[in-house]
Design an enzyme around this catalytic site. Structure first.
Site, PDB file in Angstrom:
ATOM      1  N   ARG A 170      -6.738  10.427  -0.006  1.00  0.00           N
ATOM      2  CA  ARG A 170      -6.593  10.885  -1.403  1.00  0.00           C
ATOM      3  C   ARG A 170      -7.955  11.010  -2.068  1.00  0.00           C
ATOM      4  O   ARG A 170      -8.189  11.888  -2.887  1.00  0.00           O
ATOM      5  CB  ARG A 170      -5.672   9.924  -2.167  1.00  0.00           C
ATOM      6  N   HIS A 191       0.869  -1.192   0.000  1.00  0.00           N
ATOM      7  CA  HIS A 191       0.000   0.000   0.000  1.00  0.00           C
ATOM      8  C   HIS A 191       0.899   1.232   0.000  1.00  0.00           C
ATOM      9  O   HIS A 191       1.865   1.291   0.753  1.00  0.00           O
ATOM     10  CB  HIS A 191      -0.888  -0.030   1.242  1.00  0.00           C
TER      11      HIS A 191
END
Ligand SMILES: Cc1cc2nc3c(=O)[nH]c(=O)nc-3n(C[C@H](O)[C@H](O)[C@H](O)COP(=O)(O)OP(=O)(O)OC[C@H]3O[C@@H](n4cnc5c(N)ncnc54)[C@H](O)[C@@H]3O)c2cc1C
Length: 605
Positions: free
Chosen positions: A257, A237
């Site tokens: 995000r 990740h």
């Protein structure tokens, strides 16, 4: 049947009480069979509870252009076309119904102004698709499944660890384990067994996974004769905490995000605009302003490059750090505070949208994310591969054994899209429970012989009987994690992985000699000694598979083969235990995809 051990008899035994295990247990129980559920820690404490961002389901609540076909095509593109396409199809078609079912069972999702389940943007998903509860979606998922499950008559065995599966001939007929508190052995006899034990992040030094993520189910199934697939595909990740050292690896959700967070290097440059893969060019914005509008729900805007797939974002971060453009502690900056340029009351907005992230950074790093950027870097997160299963039934390649959730491979191909795991759990957890119950109804109980139990018990107690060992299990575990991180990590090379295979041989030999002190009552050293078998098994499977795949695809990046090889898109890597006990590998051709699904992929390109 032995009487030396406390024995439980079930029609269906489910090993693992995360989202997949709970959903499987609920379904099996609803089919009217007797169900036992075993978990290594307390009920409700699986990885599922840590899930933050949401679960992907094409309900079209926020953007009505979404439907199962777009979700299917996104999942296949994200997985770079080595997915089990049947699973990708079922997942995309069934996820909305499974999410609505959770709602009917009491899950309180965030809402759109007109009262529908709210859906948010995530990397690789064309439209806002993730049903969520702030950034605590996993908690709500597990709470709902537990609340529902306790009314179903499922028997739960908490803090019991399974160390081996039991067989009658070719068929799996139960499991053998111990309770953590007293160290007493337990036997579970079952007509069908569902493995739902989650991932294996603990094979690496830097990971989002808790102590439970030691790959147990994958290893249990392998040693029982089941095939594993795609073990080379590990997801790193892109955004884990990197500072302070005590929390290195802890996840920073992609939802940051999704809500408009941007990535910058130490020069303040938004480096994600520098490299947009061809596969995603048509869907990705090259204009920061347009990217921002996308995160705020503008249907005509394209997604910002920060929301490209995780494999790509992680590699871009790696590139910046290697080029000397990283942050002070060896990562890059993730900035959500910048949105104060765009919206009023930013601090309240961020705290409402990302409450866990706000608290995580405040409490663990003394950093206010509403005011300052976070320092982040890649962290081992998820296993795309796992136990090879039939797409419809979740049956493993050994009779009587089923698998669901992160420990089962196929749905995600070479790279998982965020949010596709929680929906995987409920879609395929349900299917595993349904078909395990069916199998249990169609088959009588198998026989567990005493010799098998005595052997399992002898092996489990060996670490107490070894004397004069220079080391305990923790040193071996630590060295394994360091080695996998350095040699089979985010960027891989042939000679390094060959070195890792040699290293694994030595680690196996050390693991077979580790000794533990004291007695069987709550003895974490002993538990770790037993976990080593699983960690080493899955690490070997990852390394052998990664060596064999001589190309770069999804989570598997080879510096010596940096390009995708079209020929390698035609097969999956399968590992299995040969008759002599060694690990063998073969390339399994991917079955041809039906014309109608092929057309969906083409149309969505
Ligand atoms: C921090 C974090 C955030 C995430 N956020 C998201 C997200 O927003 N969206 C998304 O889709 N995915 C997310 N993921 C991924 C997702 O949460 C996991 O992939 C998923 O929850 C795995 O569920 P599972 O049911 O397969 O296994 P788990 O939830 O890991 O449960 C495994 C179960 O197996 C038990 N077990 C293990 N070994 C044994 C044994 N030997 N004997 C008995 N029991 C055993 C454990 O005790 C546990 O009960 C996140 C993961 C993490 C770590």
């Amino acid at each position: 049947m032995a009487t030396n051990y406390e024995t439980f008899e079930y029609d269906v035994l489910v090993i693992g009480a995360g989202g997949a295990g709970l959903r499987a247990a609920i379904e099996a129980s609803a089919a009217g069979v007797k169900v036992g559920l075993v978990c290594k820690s307390l009920l409700g404490k699986a990885h599922t509870v840590m899930a933050e961002g949401g679960m992907a389901a094409a309900m079209g609540n926020v953007d009505d252009r979404d439907n199962w076909m777009v979700h299917f095509a996104d999942t296949m593109r994200g997985g770079q076309y080595v997915n089990n396409w049947r699973m990708a199809e079922l997942h995309a078609k069934e996820a909305p119904a499974r999410v609505h079912e959770l709602e009917a069972w009491g899950a309180v999702f965030d809402r759109t102004p007109d009262g529908k389940i709210l859906q948010r943007n995530f990397g690789g998903h064309k439209y806002p698709r993730l049903a969520h509860v702030g950034d605590r979606t996993g908690l709500e998922l597990i709470r709902t499944l537990q609340d529902h499950g306790i009314h179903q008559g499922i028997t739960v065995h908490m803090e019991y660890t399974i160390v081996t599966l039991l067989k009658d001939g070719d068929r799996v007929v139960g499991a053998f384990g111990y309770d953590r508190e007293r160290g007493r052995f337990k036997v579970f006899q079952a007509k069908a067994v569902v493995v739902a034990t989650g991932g294996l992040g603990r094979a690496y030094k830097i990971t989002t996974n808790s102590w439970e993520g030691t790959g147990d189910g994958v290893s249990l199934a392998y040693h029982a004769g089941a095939e594993l697939r795609d073990m080379e595909f590990i997801q790193f990740h892109p955004t884990g905490m990197i500072w302070p050292p005590s929390v290195k690896g802890l996840l920073v959700t992609e939802a940051v995000r999704g809500e408009g967070g941007i990535l910058k290097n130490k020069e303040g440059r938004r480096f994600m605009f520098d490299d947009i893969p061809d596969l995603y060019k048509a869907q990705t914005s090259t204009d920061p302003e347009e990217g921002w509008r996308y995160t705020q729900g503008d249907k005509n805007a394209k997604r910002p490059p920060e929301l490209l797939t995780r494999d790509h974002v992680a590699r871009c971060i790696n590139r910046e750090v290697k080029a000397g453009r990283g942050s002070p502690h060896g990562g890059v900056f993730l900035d959500i505070a910048w949105i104060k340029e765009k919206i009023p009351n930013t601090a309240e907005h961020i705290k409402r949208k990302l409450p866990s992230m706000y608290h995580q950074f405040m409490q663990l790093a003394n950093l206010d994310i509403t005011k300052e950027p976070m320092e982040i870097g890649p962290t081992t997160h998820y296993l795309m591969g796992g136990i090879r299963v039939d797409g419809d039934t979740q049956a493993a390649t050994v009779p009587g054994l089923f698998a669901a959730g992160e420990c089962a491979g196929g749905l995600h191909g070479a790279n998982r899209l965020g949010g596709n795991s929680l929906s995987d759990l409920i879609v395929f957890g349900k299917r595993a429970g349904e078909f395990a119950a069916k199998y249990a109804k169609e088959n009588s109980a198998g026989k567990v012989n005493d010799a098998q139990l005595e052997e399992a018990s002898r092996r489990a107690l060996e670490p107490f009987e070894r004397e004069g060992s220079p080391e305990g299990p923790y040193q071996v575990q630590h060295d394994l994690q360091e080695m996998m991180q350095d040699l089979v990590g985010i960027v891989r090379r042939e000679e390094e992985m060959a070195k890792a295979l040699d290293g694994l041989k030595q680690l196996w030999s050390r693991a077979n000699k580790v000794a533990v002190a004291s007695n069987r009552e709550y003895n974490p050293g002993w538990h770790t000694a037993l976990d080593l078998n699983h960690l080493l098994t899955v690490s070997e499977a990852i390394t052998r598979s990664a060596l064999d795949r001589q190309e770069s695809r999804g989570g598997h990046f080879r510096e010596d083969f940096p390009k995708k090889d079209p020929e390698a898109q035609k097969y999956n890597t399968v590992v299995f235990k040969a008759a002599d006990g060694s690990m063998k590998l073969r390339r399994e051709p991917i079955p041809p995809i039906p014309a109608e699904l092929k057309q969906v992929i083409e149309e969505m390109k």
